[in-house]
Design an enzyme around this catalytic site. Structure first.
Site, PDB file in Angstrom:
ATOM      1  N   TRP A  31      -7.556 -14.376  51.357  1.00 35.48           N
ATOM      2  CA  TRP A  31      -8.500 -14.713  50.278  1.00 35.48           C
ATOM      3  C   TRP A  31      -8.762 -16.226  50.196  1.00 35.48           C
ATOM      4  O   TRP A  31      -9.513 -16.672  49.340  1.00 35.48           O
ATOM      5  CB  TRP A  31      -8.009 -14.193  48.936  1.00 35.48           C
ATOM      6  CG  TRP A  31      -6.569 -14.475  48.678  1.00 35.48           C
ATOM      7  CD1 TRP A  31      -6.048 -15.601  48.142  1.00 35.48           C
ATOM      8  CD2 TRP A  31      -5.472 -13.605  48.961  1.00 35.48           C
ATOM      9  NE1 TRP A  31      -4.690 -15.505  48.071  1.00 35.48           N
ATOM     10  CE2 TRP A  31      -4.296 -14.285  48.562  1.00 35.48           C
ATOM     11  CE3 TRP A  31      -5.341 -12.319  49.506  1.00 35.48           C
ATOM     12  CZ2 TRP A  31      -3.022 -13.737  48.692  1.00 35.48           C
ATOM     13  CZ3 TRP A  31      -4.078 -11.771  49.633  1.00 35.48           C
ATOM     14  CH2 TRP A  31      -2.938 -12.472  49.233  1.00 35.48           C
ATOM     15  N   ARG A  32      -8.122 -16.974  51.082  1.00 36.77           N
ATOM     16  CA  ARG A  32      -8.390 -18.419  51.094  1.00 36.77           C
ATOM     17  C   ARG A  32      -9.501 -18.786  52.067  1.00 36.77           C
ATOM     18  O   ARG A  32      -9.807 -19.953  52.256  1.00 36.77           O
ATOM     19  CB  ARG A  32      -7.100 -19.181  51.445  1.00 36.77           C
ATOM     20  CG  ARG A  32      -6.109 -19.128  50.306  1.00 36.77           C
ATOM     21  CD  ARG A  32      -4.859 -19.912  50.583  1.00 36.77           C
ATOM     22  NE  ARG A  32      -4.036 -19.963  49.372  1.00 36.77           N
ATOM     23  CZ  ARG A  32      -2.743 -20.248  49.348  1.00 36.77           C
ATOM     24  NH1 ARG A  32      -2.113 -20.521  50.483  1.00 36.77           N
ATOM     25  NH2 ARG A  32      -2.080 -20.271  48.220  1.00 36.77           N
ATOM     26  N   GLU A  44      -7.299 -11.612  42.980  1.00 38.78           N
ATOM     27  CA  GLU A  44      -6.625 -12.054  41.758  1.00 38.78           C
ATOM     28  C   GLU A  44      -6.096 -10.886  40.940  1.00 38.78           C
ATOM     29  O   GLU A  44      -5.012 -10.957  40.365  1.00 38.78           O
ATOM     30  CB  GLU A  44      -7.562 -12.916  40.908  1.00 38.78           C
ATOM     31  CG  GLU A  44      -7.875 -14.269  41.519  1.00 38.78           C
ATOM     32  CD  GLU A  44      -6.625 -15.099  41.793  1.00 38.78           C
ATOM     33  OE1 GLU A  44      -5.596 -14.874  41.143  1.00 38.78           O
ATOM     34  OE2 GLU A  44      -6.691 -15.973  42.669  1.00 38.78           O
ATOM     35  N   GLN A  49       1.000 -10.447  38.456  1.00 38.51           N
ATOM     36  CA  GLN A  49       2.402 -10.014  38.371  1.00 38.51           C
ATOM     37  C   GLN A  49       2.867  -9.355  39.659  1.00 38.51           C
ATOM     38  O   GLN A  49       3.678  -8.423  39.651  1.00 38.51           O
ATOM     39  CB  GLN A  49       2.586  -9.040  37.192  1.00 38.51           C
ATOM     40  CG  GLN A  49       2.358  -9.671  35.856  1.00 38.51           C
ATOM     41  CD  GLN A  49       3.452 -10.636  35.504  1.00 38.51           C
ATOM     42  OE1 GLN A  49       4.536 -10.248  35.107  1.00 38.51           O
ATOM     43  NE2 GLN A  49       3.181 -11.923  35.671  1.00 38.51           N
ATOM     44  N   THR A  50       2.328  -9.821  40.765  1.00 42.93           N
ATOM     45  CA  THR A  50       2.621  -9.189  42.049  1.00 42.93           C
ATOM     46  C   THR A  50       2.788 -10.277  43.104  1.00 42.93           C
ATOM     47  O   THR A  50       1.991 -11.205  43.163  1.00 42.93           O
ATOM     48  CB  THR A  50       1.468  -8.248  42.450  1.00 42.93           C
ATOM     49  OG1 THR A  50       1.260  -7.304  41.396  1.00 42.93           O
ATOM     50  CG2 THR A  50       1.775  -7.507  43.741  1.00 42.93           C
ATOM     51  N   LEU A  87       1.301   0.007  43.751  1.00 42.24           N
ATOM     52  CA  LEU A  87       1.192  -1.386  43.291  1.00 42.24           C
ATOM     53  C   LEU A  87       1.652  -1.558  41.846  1.00 42.24           C
ATOM     54  O   LEU A  87       2.037  -2.640  41.436  1.00 42.24           O
ATOM     55  CB  LEU A  87      -0.255  -1.877  43.409  1.00 42.24           C
ATOM     56  CG  LEU A  87      -0.579  -2.880  44.509  1.00 42.24           C
ATOM     57  CD1 LEU A  87      -1.957  -3.476  44.282  1.00 42.24           C
ATOM     58  CD2 LEU A  87       0.458  -4.000  44.573  1.00 42.24           C
ATOM     59  N   TYR A  89       1.159  -1.082  37.489  1.00 41.36           N
ATOM     60  CA  TYR A  89       0.180  -1.538  36.501  1.00 41.36           C
ATOM     61  C   TYR A  89      -1.198  -0.954  36.799  1.00 41.36           C
ATOM     62  O   TYR A  89      -2.154  -1.677  37.097  1.00 41.36           O
ATOM     63  CB  TYR A  89       0.103  -3.064  36.470  1.00 41.36           C
ATOM     64  CG  TYR A  89       1.276  -3.724  35.803  1.00 41.36           C
ATOM     65  CD1 TYR A  89       1.942  -3.117  34.758  1.00 41.36           C
ATOM     66  CD2 TYR A  89       1.720  -4.972  36.224  1.00 41.36           C
ATOM     67  CE1 TYR A  89       3.024  -3.723  34.151  1.00 41.36           C
ATOM     68  CE2 TYR A  89       2.806  -5.590  35.614  1.00 41.36           C
ATOM     69  CZ  TYR A  89       3.444  -4.964  34.578  1.00 41.36           C
ATOM     70  OH  TYR A  89       4.506  -5.570  33.969  1.00 41.36           O
ATOM     71  N   TYR A 127      -6.020 -16.462  32.702  1.00 46.15           N
ATOM     72  CA  TYR A 127      -5.628 -16.915  34.032  1.00 46.15           C
ATOM     73  C   TYR A 127      -6.686 -16.536  35.079  1.00 46.15           C
ATOM     74  O   TYR A 127      -7.158 -17.378  35.853  1.00 46.15           O
ATOM     75  CB  TYR A 127      -4.258 -16.339  34.458  1.00 46.15           C
ATOM     76  CG  TYR A 127      -4.128 -16.461  35.953  1.00 46.15           C
ATOM     77  CD1 TYR A 127      -3.817 -17.690  36.522  1.00 46.15           C
ATOM     78  CD2 TYR A 127      -4.432 -15.393  36.795  1.00 46.15           C
ATOM     79  CE1 TYR A 127      -3.794 -17.858  37.894  1.00 46.15           C
ATOM     80  CE2 TYR A 127      -4.409 -15.546  38.165  1.00 46.15           C
ATOM     81  CZ  TYR A 127      -4.090 -16.784  38.706  1.00 46.15           C
ATOM     82  OH  TYR A 127      -4.096 -16.937  40.055  1.00 46.15           O
ATOM     83  N   ASP A 145      -0.382 -20.091  35.205  1.00 46.68           N
ATOM     84  CA  ASP A 145       0.381 -18.864  35.452  1.00 46.68           C
ATOM     85  C   ASP A 145       1.870 -19.205  35.468  1.00 46.68           C
ATOM     86  O   ASP A 145       2.265 -20.301  35.097  1.00 46.68           O
ATOM     87  CB  ASP A 145      -0.060 -18.228  36.776  1.00 46.68           C
ATOM     88  CG  ASP A 145       0.445 -19.017  37.970  1.00 46.68           C
ATOM     89  OD1 ASP A 145       0.736 -20.223  37.802  1.00 46.68           O
ATOM     90  OD2 ASP A 145       0.570 -18.440  39.063  1.00 46.68           O
ATOM     91  N   CYS A 200       8.724 -25.528  44.429  1.00 46.54           N
ATOM     92  CA  CYS A 200       9.355 -25.612  43.108  1.00 46.54           C
ATOM     93  C   CYS A 200       9.687 -24.193  42.644  1.00 46.54           C
ATOM     94  O   CYS A 200       9.176 -23.707  41.649  1.00 46.54           O
ATOM     95  CB  CYS A 200       8.406 -26.305  42.128  1.00 46.54           C
ATOM     96  SG  CYS A 200       9.189 -26.856  40.597  1.00 46.54           S
ATOM     97  N   CYS A 207      14.210 -29.648  45.946  1.00 48.59           N
ATOM     98  CA  CYS A 207      13.962 -30.971  45.355  1.00 48.59           C
ATOM     99  C   CYS A 207      14.159 -32.106  46.356  1.00 48.59           C
ATOM    100  O   CYS A 207      13.553 -33.173  46.214  1.00 48.59           O
ATOM    101  CB  CYS A 207      14.875 -31.189  44.151  1.00 48.59           C
ATOM    102  SG  CYS A 207      14.646 -29.979  42.840  1.00 48.59           S
TER     103      CYS A 207
END
Length: 362
Positions: A31-32, A44, A49-50, A87, A89, A127, A145, A200, A207
């Site tokens: 999707w990029r 999206e 939540q996946t 999947l 939901y 979001y 998010d 992160c 770090c």
DNA sequence: AATGCGGGGAC
DNA sequence: GTCCCAGCATT
């Protein structure tokens, strides 16, 4: 909010630093490679939540099955749900279909192209509206998010509980400020989420190789593992209540709850609470006075069970009805008193007790 | 402000 | 086992 007073440097460098980091580290995801709003929208919704690894094959299959929004609008709902199978939901899939039809039929196929209008679509929240608006249309609106909460909380040392509405406002405000400095809003939004996903990370963030190490409040104060602050959902406590319902003629023995506990000042029957479930009257630890009282007068009927859910407790109750003969000495153990049915009705009682009374005495 | 909604992966 | 994931809708 110390990032306001002394955080100007990092606030200025934050977005460009992440954008540079992104160009070096970004994963190659399908999707990029598109700015087609339909494809981006689909990705999206799937990624809500996946994890990327879980959603990616679904994205490929959906795009193969429904190359355009019109194809999806014309799709059979059951077929679409079958593609979604696994999947979770599932309302996401139903909303996807509904919105595809809405855009195709009502908006004549013109995909909403602003944050505000995207927000009106079923299944598109703050979001997702921000993600589509920036990725497909270049709008300068920040995504917020789970990744963003984590990155901002650490870099800027925000210790508000991210589950609260107040904190969401703080993070959105900060995110809005930060994206103003971005070279490209779409790249920046991708960057901060990718950064949260692979650098992160929630556990063991990298770090030592972090481009924001010097400015990161969490790292500089050794608190990266403590941020973001997220209130734990209080675990549901299991409790086992055993009620002894003494019945003498048409009267019931009840007492008021006075302990600092649930149902304070409400009335209930004689209660024995245990740490473990007990199904038999003889298993209950009863004080001698009650034990004697039961044995002297007792005529127990088969117990009934009920479960009462509270916000943070699950009460598993067993009711033992004990009928006293008419000629029994009705003197009750301390704290208990006889009430006629009419009086019982008037007493304030927990729902658990009311339901039992309704079920037993109708 | 809380709650329901899923399934999977990391630890 | 716990936590978390490219959240949203409903109450």
């Amino acid at each position: 909010m110390n990032w306001q007073s002394d955080g100007n440097v990092i606030e200025t460098n934050f977005a460009p630093t992440l954008e540079r980091w992104y160009e070096r580290h970004k994963r190659d995801l399908p999707w990029r490679h598109t700015r087609d709003p339909y494809s981006i929208w689909l990705s999206e919704i799937i990624l809500q939540q996946t994890r990327v690894a879980q959603g990616k094959p679904y994205y490929e299959r959906f795009l193969a099955a429904y190359p355009t929004i019109t194809d999806m609008a014309r799709a059979d709902e059951r077929e679409l749900l079958r593609l979604w199978q696994g999947l979770g939901y599932y309302s996401r899939a139903r909303n996807l279909h509904q919105t595809a039809r809405y855009i195709t039929d009502e908006l004549v196929g013109k995909f909403p192209d602003t944050f505000q209008n995207l927000l009106k679509m079923k299944g598109i929240g703050v979001y997702t509206a921000a993600a589509i608006a920036s990725f497909a249309f270049g709008e300068r609106v920040p995504v917020v998010d789970g990744n963003v909460y984590r990155v901002l909380a650490r870099v800027f040392g925000v210790s508000e509980d991210i589950t609260t509405t107040a904190a969401k406002k703080t993070f959105s405000w900060l995110a809005m400020r930060l994206i103003q400095r971005a070279d490209d809003p779409a790249t920046y939004n991708q960057a901060i989420m990718e950064f949260g996903a692979i650098q992160c990370t929630p556990v063991a963030p990298d770090c030592l190789l972090c481009p924001l190490q010097q400015e990161c409040v969490a790292f500089q104060t050794g608190r990266q593992h403590l941020l973001p602050v997220k209130a734990k959902k209080a675990p549901v406590r299991e409790r086992y209540f055993h009620y002894l319902i003494f019945q003498h003629g048409s009267k019931l023995a009840m007492r008021e709850r006075t302990d600092r506990d649930i149902w304070q000042n409400l009335h209930e029957f004689y209660l024995v609470e245990t740490d473990e479930p007990k199904k038999q009257l003889r298993e209950l630890p009863l004080p001698d006075s009650i034990q004697e009282f039961v044995q002297r007068h007792g005529q127990a009927t088969p117990p009934t069970e009920a479960v009462q859910l509270l916000s943070h407790q699950r009460i598993r109750a067993v009711f033992f009805r004990i009928e006293l003969p008419d000629d029994a000495n009705g003197r009750l153990p301390m704290g208990l008193a006889w009430y006629t049915m009419a009086e019982v009705e008037q007493l304030p009682k927990p729902l658990l007790v009311t339901n039992y009374l309704e079920k037993t005495f109708g």
